[in-house]
Design an enzyme around this catalytic site. Structure first.
Site, PDB file in Angstrom:
ATOM      1  N   SER A  17      -5.251  50.004 -28.927  1.00  0.00           N
ATOM      2  CA  SER A  17      -4.108  49.936 -29.426  1.00  0.00           C
ATOM      3  C   SER A  17      -4.172  50.974 -30.819  1.00  0.00           C
ATOM      4  O   SER A  17      -3.508  51.663 -30.804  1.00  0.00           O
ATOM      5  CB  SER A  17      -2.836  49.067 -29.517  1.00  0.00           C
ATOM      6  N   THR A  62      -0.768  40.343 -29.204  1.00  0.00           N
ATOM      7  CA  THR A  62      -2.108  40.239 -27.603  1.00  0.00           C
ATOM      8  C   THR A  62      -2.514  38.268 -28.406  1.00  0.00           C
ATOM      9  O   THR A  62      -1.584  37.267 -29.021  1.00  0.00           O
ATOM     10  CB  THR A  62      -2.384  41.564 -28.369  1.00  0.00           C
ATOM     11  N   LYS A  66       0.679  35.374 -27.848  1.00  0.00           N
ATOM     12  CA  LYS A  66       2.511  36.146 -27.437  1.00  0.00           C
ATOM     13  C   LYS A  66       3.433  35.247 -26.482  1.00  0.00           C
ATOM     14  O   LYS A  66       4.332  35.952 -27.095  1.00  0.00           O
ATOM     15  CB  LYS A  66       1.650  36.646 -25.826  1.00  0.00           C
ATOM     16  N   ASP A 102       4.738  44.661 -21.350  1.00  0.00           N
ATOM     17  CA  ASP A 102       4.236  44.394 -20.260  1.00  0.00           C
ATOM     18  C   ASP A 102       4.189  44.903 -18.666  1.00  0.00           C
ATOM     19  O   ASP A 102       3.422  45.367 -18.471  1.00  0.00           O
ATOM     20  CB  ASP A 102       3.694  42.537 -20.605  1.00  0.00           C
ATOM     21  N   GLY A 129      -2.369  33.652 -15.330  1.00  0.00           N
ATOM     22  CA  GLY A 129      -2.357  33.747 -16.974  1.00  0.00           C
ATOM     23  C   GLY A 129      -1.366  34.874 -17.403  1.00  0.00           C
ATOM     24  O   GLY A 129      -0.359  34.921 -16.846  1.00  0.00           O
ATOM     25  N   GLY A 130      -1.046  35.195 -18.659  1.00  0.00           N
ATOM     26  CA  GLY A 130       0.211  36.236 -19.275  1.00  0.00           C
ATOM     27  C   GLY A 130       0.247  37.658 -18.591  1.00  0.00           C
ATOM     28  O   GLY A 130       1.293  37.639 -18.842  1.00  0.00           O
ATOM     29  N   ASN A 151      -3.633  32.008  -7.447  1.00  0.00           N
ATOM     30  CA  ASN A 151      -4.961  31.834  -8.597  1.00  0.00           C
ATOM     31  C   ASN A 151      -6.071  30.693  -8.609  1.00  0.00           C
ATOM     32  O   ASN A 151      -5.809  30.307  -7.512  1.00  0.00           O
ATOM     33  CB  ASN A 151      -3.730  31.406  -9.877  1.00  0.00           C
ATOM     34  N   ARG A 152      -6.695  30.621  -9.821  1.00  0.00           N
ATOM     35  CA  ARG A 152      -8.339  29.993  -9.037  1.00  0.00           C
ATOM     36  C   ARG A 152      -7.551  28.400  -9.607  1.00  0.00           C
ATOM     37  O   ARG A 152      -7.794  27.610  -8.807  1.00  0.00           O
ATOM     38  CB  ARG A 152      -9.112  30.398  -9.713  1.00  0.00           C
TER      39      ARG A 152
HETATM   40  N1  LIG Z   1      -3.859  47.103 -18.121  1.00  0.00           N
HETATM   41  C1  LIG Z   1      -3.553  46.420 -19.303  1.00  0.00           C
HETATM   42  O1  LIG Z   1      -2.315  47.299 -20.116  1.00  0.00           O
HETATM   43  C2  LIG Z   1      -4.021  44.635 -19.446  1.00  0.00           C
HETATM   44  C3  LIG Z   1      -2.871  44.471 -19.864  1.00  0.00           C
HETATM   45  C4  LIG Z   1      -3.016  42.770 -20.073  1.00  0.00           C
HETATM   46  C5  LIG Z   1      -4.561  42.298 -19.987  1.00  0.00           C
HETATM   47  N2  LIG Z   1      -5.025  43.024 -19.472  1.00  0.00           N
HETATM   48  C6  LIG Z   1      -6.329  43.199 -18.531  1.00  0.00           C
HETATM   49  O2  LIG Z   1      -5.559  41.929 -17.830  1.00  0.00           O
HETATM   50  C7  LIG Z   1      -6.618  40.091 -17.834  1.00  0.00           C
HETATM   51  C8  LIG Z   1      -6.074  38.926 -17.725  1.00  0.00           C
HETATM   52  O3  LIG Z   1      -5.442  39.373 -18.955  1.00  0.00           O
HETATM   53  P1  LIG Z   1      -4.418  37.957 -19.437  1.00  0.00           P
HETATM   54  O4  LIG Z   1      -3.936  37.803 -20.422  1.00  0.00           O
HETATM   55  O5  LIG Z   1      -3.280  37.325 -18.350  1.00  0.00           O
HETATM   56  O6  LIG Z   1      -5.439  36.548 -19.715  1.00  0.00           O
HETATM   57  P2  LIG Z   1      -5.160  35.445 -18.795  1.00  0.00           P
HETATM   58  O7  LIG Z   1      -3.768  35.154 -19.824  1.00  0.00           O
HETATM   59  O8  LIG Z   1      -6.342  34.813 -20.250  1.00  0.00           O
HETATM   60  O9  LIG Z   1      -4.941  35.349 -18.085  1.00  0.00           O
HETATM   61  C9  LIG Z   1      -6.439  34.858 -17.729  1.00  0.00           C
HETATM   62  C10 LIG Z   1      -6.776  34.760 -15.678  1.00  0.00           C
HETATM   63  O10 LIG Z   1      -7.903  35.232 -14.764  1.00  0.00           O
HETATM   64  C11 LIG Z   1      -8.100  34.331 -14.610  1.00  0.00           C
HETATM   65  N3  LIG Z   1     -10.410  34.186 -13.944  1.00  0.00           N
HETATM   66  C12 LIG Z   1     -10.484  34.122 -14.859  1.00  0.00           C
HETATM   67  N4  LIG Z   1     -12.175  33.926 -15.143  1.00  0.00           N
HETATM   68  C13 LIG Z   1     -11.729  33.314 -13.653  1.00  0.00           C
HETATM   69  C14 LIG Z   1     -13.013  33.413 -12.856  1.00  0.00           C
HETATM   70  N5  LIG Z   1     -13.871  33.413 -12.839  1.00  0.00           N
HETATM   71  N6  LIG Z   1     -12.369  33.607 -11.401  1.00  0.00           N
HETATM   72  C15 LIG Z   1     -10.910  33.584 -10.356  1.00  0.00           C
HETATM   73  N7  LIG Z   1     -10.096  33.697 -11.769  1.00  0.00           N
HETATM   74  C16 LIG Z   1     -10.784  33.398 -13.541  1.00  0.00           C
HETATM   75  C17 LIG Z   1      -7.646  32.892 -15.237  1.00  0.00           C
HETATM   76  O11 LIG Z   1      -7.462  32.112 -13.574  1.00  0.00           O
HETATM   77  P3  LIG Z   1      -7.516  30.155 -14.248  1.00  0.00           P
HETATM   78  O12 LIG Z   1      -5.581  30.436 -15.001  1.00  0.00           O
HETATM   79  O13 LIG Z   1      -7.686  29.778 -13.040  1.00  0.00           O
HETATM   80  O14 LIG Z   1      -7.891  30.436 -15.745  1.00  0.00           O
HETATM   81  C18 LIG Z   1      -5.697  33.547 -15.075  1.00  0.00           C
HETATM   82  O15 LIG Z   1      -5.552  33.708 -13.849  1.00  0.00           O
HETATM   83  C19 LIG Z   1      -7.826  41.123 -18.923  1.00  0.00           C
HETATM   84  O16 LIG Z   1      -8.748  41.201 -18.097  1.00  0.00           O
HETATM   85  C20 LIG Z   1      -7.217  41.846 -19.700  1.00  0.00           C
HETATM   86  O17 LIG Z   1      -7.871  42.903 -20.270  1.00  0.00           O
HETATM   87  C21 LIG Z   1      -5.144  44.549 -18.745  1.00  0.00           C
END
Ligand SMILES: NC(=O)c1ccc[n+]([C@@H]2O[C@H](COP(=O)([O-])OP(=O)(O)OC[C@H]3O[C@@H](n4cnc5c(N)ncnc54)[C@H](OP(=O)(O)O)[C@@H]3O)[C@@H](O)[C@H]2O)c1
Length: 290
Positions: A17, A62, A66, A102, A129-130, A151-152
Site C-alpha cells: 500500500s 488490514t 478490519k 474491498d 475469510g475477510g 470453503n475448507r
Molecule cells: N488482491 C487484493 O487486493 C487482495 C486483498 C485482500 C486479500 N488478498 C489475498 O486474499 C487471500 C485471502 O485473504 P483474507 O484476508 O480473506 O484471509 P483470511 O480472512 O485469513 O481467509 C483465508 C481463507 O483461506 C482459506 N484457507 C487458508 N488456508 C487454506 C488451506 N490450506 N486450504 C484451503 N483453504 C485455506 C481459509 O479457509 P478456512 O476458513 O477453512 O480457514 C479462508 O477461507 C490472501 O492471500 C491475500 O493476500 C488479496
C-alpha cells in the site's frame, strides 16, 4: 507540514500500500505522505484514538483489524455496514468514518480489466475469510443469479451464506428483496463439480496460491473454456490456478486489479483525486516481478 495517510495492521512488513499511494501522490504532486504503522491487537483503541490527536487524514486497515476497529469509529458508509468490516478510515469534520472498498475494488477490476458484468451470473467463491466476505456481498448487491461459497471450513461458509440471505431480505438494510441463490459447501464436496458446470465466474479468495501454499483447492479439470477464473492472490501475479485455467481455455483475472482499485477508491475518499491507476500498475508489476 505534509498531510499524513497510512495503513495499520499486524504484521505490516510486506504491504504494497505505501508503494501504491506514494506513487500516486508523487505523480499528481500532492502534499501527502503514506506510512505503514504496525499495530498489535491490544493497541487498536489507542491507535484509532490517536488519529485525531495526531491530525492524520486517513488510514487503510488490514489484517487483523478490519472488524475490530468498528466500535471505535463514529460513522460507517453503507458498504462497511453491509460487509461488517472496514478497510478505509477518513477523518471528516472531526468525525472518524469507516468505509469498505474491498468488494468494490474487486468489482471494478472485474468490470474494467475483465470486461465482465455480474448481473445474472452464477458465481463460485472459494474461501469464506475477510476478502471472500466482501466479494460475496458485493456480488449479491450486483444482482448475481447465484453465489456458491466453497470453503475448507464449511461452518464458516454457512455463516456467511446465512448472513447474506438475511440481509438480502431485510428491507431495513436497504437491500432490495429478490431471488438470489446463496449456498455454502465444503471445498471437497462432491457437488462442487455440478456447480462448476453451471458457473460463469470462479473466484479464488483463499490464501492458496501464494508461493509456499500451492496445493490445488479442487481438481483443475472442473475448469472449462466457458469460465472466467479470478485469483485475488497477487504474489505471484500468475498463480498455478490461473496457469491451469489458461491451459483449459478459460479467461483469467489476476489479483493486481483488485489491489489497485481498492486503493484507488480509498485514495479518492481521502484526497478527492483519481489515482493514476496505469502508472501504479506499472510500478507494482516491476516490484512484484523483482
Ligand atoms: N488482491 C487484493 O487486493 C487482495 C486483498 C485482500 C486479500 N488478498 C489475498 O486474499 C487471500 C485471502 O485473504 P483474507 O484476508 O480473506 O484471509 P483470511 O480472512 O485469513 O481467509 C483465508 C481463507 O483461506 C482459506 N484457507 C487458508 N488456508 C487454506 C488451506 N490450506 N486450504 C484451503 N483453504 C485455506 C481459509 O479457509 P478456512 O476458513 O477453512 O480457514 C479462508 O477461507 C490472501 O492471500 C491475500 O493476500 C488479496
Amino acid at each position: 507540514m505534509k498531510n499524513i495517510l497510512g495503513i495499520i495492521g499486524y504484521p505490516i512488513g510486506h504491504t504494497l500500500s505505501p508503494l501504491i499511494h506514494n506513487t500516486a501522490i508523487k505523480h499528481i504532486g500532492l502534499d501527502y505522505i503514506y506510512l505503514p504503522f504496525e499495530v498489535k491487537k491490544e493497541n487498536i483503541a489507542l491507535a484509532i484514538g490517536g488519529l485525531k490527536g495526531l491530525g492524520i487524514k486517513g488510514i487503510n486497515v488490514t489484517i487483523p483489524h478490519k472488524e475490530s476497529v468498528i466500535p471505535y469509529l463514529e460513522t460507517l458508509d453503507d458498504n462497511a455496514k453491509f460487509i461488517g468490516a472496514v478497510n478505509t478510515i477518513k477523518l471528516e469534520d472531526d468525525k472518524i468514518k469507516g468505509y469498505n472498498t474491498d468488494g468494490l475494488g474487486f468489482l471494478k477490476s472485474l468490470k474494467i480489466d475483465a470486461k465482465e458484468d455480474v448481473k445474472g451470473k452464477n458465481i463460485i467463491i472459494l474461501g469464506a475469510g475477510g476478502s471472500a466476505r466482501a466479494i460475496a456481498i458485493q456480488m449479491a448487491l450486483e444482482k448475481a443469479n447465484s453465489v456458491i461459497i466453497a470453503n475448507r471450513t464449511v461452518e464458516r461458509g454457512k455463516k456467511l451464506a446465512e448472513y447474506i440471505k438475511l440481509k438480502v431480505h431485510d428491507p431495513s438494510t436497504g437491500w432490495v428483496p429478490r431471488k438470489l441463490k446463496v449456498k455454502a459447501i465444503a471445498l471437497n464436496d462432491s457437488l462442487l463439480v455440478e456447480y462448476f458446470r453451471e458457473a460463469d465466474i470462479i473466484i479464488n479468495a483463499t490464501s492458496i496460491g501464494m508461493k509456499d501454499n500451492n496445493n490445488p483447492l479442487f481438481p483443475y479439470n472442473y475448469i472449462s473454456n466457458k469460465h472466467l477464473v479470478c485469483d485475488i492472490v497477487y504474489r505471484p501475479i500468475e498463480t498455478n490456478l490461473l496457469k491451469e485455467a489458461l491451459l483449459r481455455g478459460a479467461r483469467i483475472l489476476n489479483g493486481l486489479g483488485m489491489l489497485i482499485y481498492q486503493g484507488s477508491l480509498s485514495f479518492k475518499i481521502w484526497t478527492g483525486h483519481e489515482m493514476p491507476v496505469e502508472i501504479v500498475r506499472k510500478t507494482l508489476m516491476k516490484e512484484l516481478k523483482s
